[in-house]
Design an enzyme around this catalytic site. Structure first.
Site, PDB file in Angstrom:
ATOM      1  N   ASP A 189       0.845  -1.191   0.000  1.00  0.00           N
ATOM      2  CA  ASP A 189       0.000   0.000   0.000  1.00  0.00           C
ATOM      3  C   ASP A 189       0.876   1.235   0.000  1.00  0.00           C
ATOM      4  O   ASP A 189       2.035   1.194   0.448  1.00  0.00           O
ATOM      5  CB  ASP A 189      -0.917   0.011   1.226  1.00  0.00           C
ATOM      6  CG  ASP A 189      -2.114   0.944   1.047  1.00  0.00           C
ATOM      7  OD1 ASP A 189      -3.135   0.496   0.490  1.00  0.00           O
ATOM      8  OD2 ASP A 189      -2.021   2.117   1.451  1.00  0.00           O
ATOM      9  N   ASN A 245      -4.559  -4.123  -7.671  1.00  0.00           N
ATOM     10  CA  ASN A 245      -5.781  -3.512  -7.140  1.00  0.00           C
ATOM     11  C   ASN A 245      -5.653  -2.015  -6.895  1.00  0.00           C
ATOM     12  O   ASN A 245      -6.662  -1.312  -6.891  1.00  0.00           O
ATOM     13  CB  ASN A 245      -6.172  -4.212  -5.838  1.00  0.00           C
ATOM     14  CG  ASN A 245      -7.274  -3.492  -5.105  1.00  0.00           C
ATOM     15  OD1 ASN A 245      -8.442  -3.532  -5.499  1.00  0.00           O
ATOM     16  ND2 ASN A 245      -6.912  -2.792  -4.027  1.00  0.00           N
ATOM     17  N   TYR A 293     -10.482   8.321 -15.475  1.00  0.00           N
ATOM     18  CA  TYR A 293     -10.752   7.032 -14.840  1.00  0.00           C
ATOM     19  C   TYR A 293     -11.353   6.053 -15.851  1.00  0.00           C
ATOM     20  O   TYR A 293     -10.935   4.897 -15.953  1.00  0.00           O
ATOM     21  CB  TYR A 293     -11.709   7.236 -13.661  1.00  0.00           C
ATOM     22  CG  TYR A 293     -11.922   6.007 -12.810  1.00  0.00           C
ATOM     23  CD1 TYR A 293     -11.090   5.742 -11.731  1.00  0.00           C
ATOM     24  CD2 TYR A 293     -12.963   5.120 -13.076  1.00  0.00           C
ATOM     25  CE1 TYR A 293     -11.280   4.614 -10.939  1.00  0.00           C
ATOM     26  CE2 TYR A 293     -13.153   3.995 -12.294  1.00  0.00           C
ATOM     27  CZ  TYR A 293     -12.319   3.752 -11.230  1.00  0.00           C
ATOM     28  OH  TYR A 293     -12.511   2.632 -10.463  1.00  0.00           O
ATOM     29  N   LYS A 339      -9.599   2.547 -17.205  1.00  0.00           N
ATOM     30  CA  LYS A 339     -10.220   1.243 -16.971  1.00  0.00           C
ATOM     31  C   LYS A 339     -10.576   0.536 -18.279  1.00  0.00           C
ATOM     32  O   LYS A 339     -10.489  -0.692 -18.371  1.00  0.00           O
ATOM     33  CB  LYS A 339     -11.452   1.405 -16.083  1.00  0.00           C
ATOM     34  CG  LYS A 339     -11.151   1.902 -14.673  1.00  0.00           C
ATOM     35  CD  LYS A 339     -10.180   0.988 -13.928  1.00  0.00           C
ATOM     36  CE  LYS A 339      -9.962   1.438 -12.487  1.00  0.00           C
ATOM     37  NZ  LYS A 339      -9.044   0.556 -11.742  1.00  0.00           N
ATOM     38  N   ILE A 399     -18.492   0.387  -4.782  1.00  0.00           N
ATOM     39  CA  ILE A 399     -18.286  -0.423  -3.586  1.00  0.00           C
ATOM     40  C   ILE A 399     -18.150   0.502  -2.385  1.00  0.00           C
ATOM     41  O   ILE A 399     -17.485   1.544  -2.457  1.00  0.00           O
ATOM     42  CB  ILE A 399     -17.022  -1.299  -3.729  1.00  0.00           C
ATOM     43  CG1 ILE A 399     -17.081  -2.124  -5.030  1.00  0.00           C
ATOM     44  CG2 ILE A 399     -16.870  -2.213  -2.522  1.00  0.00           C
ATOM     45  CD1 ILE A 399     -18.241  -3.088  -5.131  1.00  0.00           C
ATOM     46  N   THR A 432     -16.480   1.679   0.159  1.00  0.00           N
ATOM     47  CA  THR A 432     -15.115   1.699   0.690  1.00  0.00           C
ATOM     48  C   THR A 432     -14.762   3.130   1.076  1.00  0.00           C
ATOM     49  O   THR A 432     -15.511   4.066   0.801  1.00  0.00           O
ATOM     50  CB  THR A 432     -14.110   1.201  -0.356  1.00  0.00           C
ATOM     51  OG1 THR A 432     -14.018   2.175  -1.414  1.00  0.00           O
ATOM     52  CG2 THR A 432     -14.513  -0.151  -0.924  1.00  0.00           C
TER      53      THR A 432
END
Length: 250
Positions: free
Chosen positions: A38, A91, A157, A161, A190, A192
């Site tokens: 991370d 990820n 973005y 993707k 999601i 998060t």
């Protein structure tokens, strides 16, 4: 169906929170040695500690995956820890600025591409040679529903993707005969920490956009990720799998 990764070494980027954290925890529970990577070293260490406390194996890694030297170092760390690299989950990602293309900030565009696309290339570029040494492996790249549909004001973005889907297919074709499978996942929105900064009412609007009537949770995505990494998915390669609560069926 029980999925186990005993004897496998996995690297998960962006694993300090959210989807990456859930994937790392589930991999640890399933027996993998997990390198928890991370940007935030403290978060990476905390997730690695949770895996170890639960009886698993994990080591933390930190750095900006937009830097190819960092990615190469993380992969070397995984090989040093486990003797080989079997599994990679690219990820790490960022949302980036929201603006019409005619006003989109140039530095925002570059940063989104650096993290959401270039870093995935770096991950595969340096992981694949190690997987070949190990006799094969499996890679999951974290895309998005926005890898197949548009979303106004999120040009960087969406572009990153969409490109990620193509990159996944190329890697899958190039290494299928060498026992390396590469797939990608397209989560919808999601729940998060990435959504924490939404303005009032925005989260409710996102919930309403999902036919199932809720946002996804990180474990929804982690469960599919583990399946795609496992031998249960041995005939799945070069594919794009939605976890979207019906979002893209509309």
């Amino acid at each position: 169906m029980q999925i186990t990764f005993t004897g496998k070494t996995a690297l998960v980027t962006g694993a300090g929170s959210g989807i990456g954290e859930a994937i790392a925890l589930q991999l640890g529970q399933a027996g993998a040695l997990v390198v928890v990577a991370d940007l935030d070293a403290a978060k990476a260490a905390a997730v690695a500690d949770r895996i170890v406390a639960a009886g698993g194996q994990a080591v933390p890694g930190a750095g900006d995956v937009a830097n190819p030297d960092v990615v190469q170092s993380l992969i070397a760390e995984a090989v040093a820890a486990g003797g080989k690299l079997d599994l990679l989950v690219n990820n790490a990602g960022i949302g980036g600025p929201l603006a019409p293309l005619g006003d989109y900030p140039l530095d925002g565009w570059r940063r989104v591409m650096d993290v959401n696309l270039d870093a995935v290339f770096y991950g595969m570029r340096f992981a694949i040679p190690e997987m070949l040494k190990a006799g094969g492996g499996a890679i999951v790249n974290m895309a998005s529903i926005l890898g197949s549909v548009g979303f106004a004001n999120a040009g960087a973005y969406v572009a990153a993707k969409h490109a990620l889907l193509g990159l996944t297919k190329v890697a899958a074709l190039e290494y299928a005969a060498k026992n390396i499978r590469v797939n990608c996942i397209g989560p919808a929105f999601i729940d998060t920490p990435l959504l924490a900064a939404l303005p009032p009412g925005a989260k409710e609007a996102l919930v309403a956009a999902h036919p199932v009537g809720r946002l996804g949770v990180a474990d929804d995505v982690a469960a599919l990720t583990l399946f795609l990494l496992s031998d249960q998915a041995r005939f799945i390669n070069g594919s794009y799998h939605l976890t979207d609560g019906g979002y893209c069926a509309q």
